[in-house]
Design an enzyme around this catalytic site. Structure first.
Site, PDB file in Angstrom:
ATOM      1  CG  HIS A   2      -5.964   2.079   5.044  1.00 55.30           C
ATOM      2  ND1 HIS A   2      -5.524   3.018   5.944  1.00 55.30           N
ATOM      3  CD2 HIS A   2      -4.963   1.177   4.908  1.00 55.30           C
ATOM      4  CE1 HIS A   2      -4.298   2.686   6.336  1.00 55.30           C
ATOM      5  NE2 HIS A   2      -3.938   1.575   5.718  1.00 55.30           N
ATOM      6  N   GLY A  27       2.648  -1.219   4.244  1.00 54.23           N
ATOM      7  CA  GLY A  27       2.745   0.205   3.933  1.00 54.23           C
ATOM      8  C   GLY A  27       4.193   0.611   3.717  1.00 54.23           C
ATOM      9  N   GLY A  28       4.817   1.147   4.765  1.00 54.82           N
ATOM     10  CA  GLY A  28       6.172   1.699   4.654  1.00 54.82           C
ATOM     11  C   GLY A  28       7.165   0.774   3.963  1.00 54.82           C
ATOM     12  CG  ASN A  54      -1.758   1.212   1.363  1.00 55.89           C
ATOM     13  OD1 ASN A  54      -1.839   2.011   0.437  1.00 55.89           O
ATOM     14  ND2 ASN A  54      -2.400   1.374   2.508  1.00 55.89           N
ATOM     15  CD1 TRP A  55       3.556   1.084  -2.973  1.00 53.65           C
ATOM     16  CD2 TRP A  55       3.460   2.307  -4.858  1.00 53.65           C
ATOM     17  NE1 TRP A  55       4.261   0.412  -3.952  1.00 53.65           N
ATOM     18  CE2 TRP A  55       4.217   1.143  -5.115  1.00 53.65           C
ATOM     19  CE3 TRP A  55       3.264   3.215  -5.897  1.00 53.65           C
ATOM     20  CZ2 TRP A  55       4.777   0.883  -6.367  1.00 53.65           C
ATOM     21  CZ3 TRP A  55       3.819   2.958  -7.141  1.00 53.65           C
ATOM     22  CH2 TRP A  55       4.571   1.804  -7.378  1.00 53.65           C
TER      23      TRP A  55
END
Ligand code: PGA
Length: 269
Positions: free
Chosen positions: A113, A251-252, A24-25
């Protein structure tokens, strides 16, 4: 809906599903950085034949979906949207419909989200409508649920995630079996503080039982339940070994190509 009469085996029949590792950018990237990141992923996935046993997806910002889709075509990497409108079309300035996502051949769309729930005030009913909107276009929703730190400390984790999932199941009915679920404790997102494998498994097995009641044991066993929240190369293996953890929403670490690849490798071991 069929009421299940038996308790599911943890994780169900693992042969029925491949793990899914989805990046998930969020609101990161630019044309050049996206190109480099995808090129690295494509090469590493081919070199280590990583797509043989694991599904891989990246969720790019809406304006970069076309770029991502073009670069990922034929590579085994699927592209996901990060959000969608609940409406089909019309005067909704700034919104993107599920049909528009389908136009680009997208495979997945994240809905619910916690950042959308928190900053854009999305409630359970809206999240359920969004999940139904993408499913109607043949796109798999990745439905996120998860408790805040205050909710965990108040002992209401189970109530919160059950309520969030129930809202979606009530709207999707039998189509519930078509979704991907992601458990993302809000206190673990972007904080570096991940849930322990035991904490995550406890919630995942609860969610699996709830899915079992909705779509039966076999249907529930096929639904992938991802864990998200500070997953990284050092904690991924133990998390992904849990019987009810079928992948990750990253994510990160999905913005660091080598970290993302290491997590995909962890999903295969
Ligand atoms: P994180 O984000 O891996 O940076 O914690 C996960 C997510 O929000 O999906």
């Amino acid at each position: 809906m069929t009421e299940a009469t038996t308790t599911p085996e943890p994780g169900g029949d693992a042969s029925l599903k491949r793990p899914l590792i989805a990046g998930n950018w969020k609101m990161n990237g630019d044309l050049g950085a996206n190109q480099s990141l995808i090129a690295y992923l494509v090469e590493a996935i081919a070199e280590h034949t990583l797509s043989a046993h694991c599904d891989v997806a990246i969720a790019a910002p809406a304006v970069y979906l076309a770029q991502a889709q073009a670069l990922c075509a034929g590579t085994g990497i699927q592209v996901a949207a990060q959000d969608v409108s609940q409406h089909d079309k019309g005067a909704y300035t700034g919104e993107v419909s599920a049909a528009m996502l389908r136009d680009f051949g997208l495979r997945y769309c994240i809905v619910g989200h916690s950042e959308r729930r928190q900053y854009h005030h999305e409630n359970d009913a809206l999240v359920a409508k969004k999940a139904a909107a993408v499913l109607a276009q043949g796109i798999t929703p990745i439905v996120c649920v998860g408790e805040t730190l205050a909710e965990r400390e108040a002992g209401s984790t189970q109530d919160v995630v059950k309520r969030q999932l129930a809202a979606v199941v009530n709207v999707l009915g039998r189509c519930t079996g078509e979704m991907v679920l992601a458990y993302e404790p809000v206190w673990a997102i972007g904080t570096g503080q991940t849930a322990t494998p035991e904490q995550a498994q406890e919630v995942h097995s609860l969610l699996r039982a709830q899915l079992c009641a909705a779509v039966g044991e076999q249907g529930a066993a096929r639904i992938r339940i991802l864990y998200g929240g500070s997953m990284n190369p050092s904690n991924a293996t133990l998390l992904l070994q849990q019987p009810d953890i079928d992948g990750g929403l990253i994510g990160g670490a999905s913005l660091k190509a080598s970290d993302f690849i290491q997590i995909i490798q962890a999903a295969q071991s």
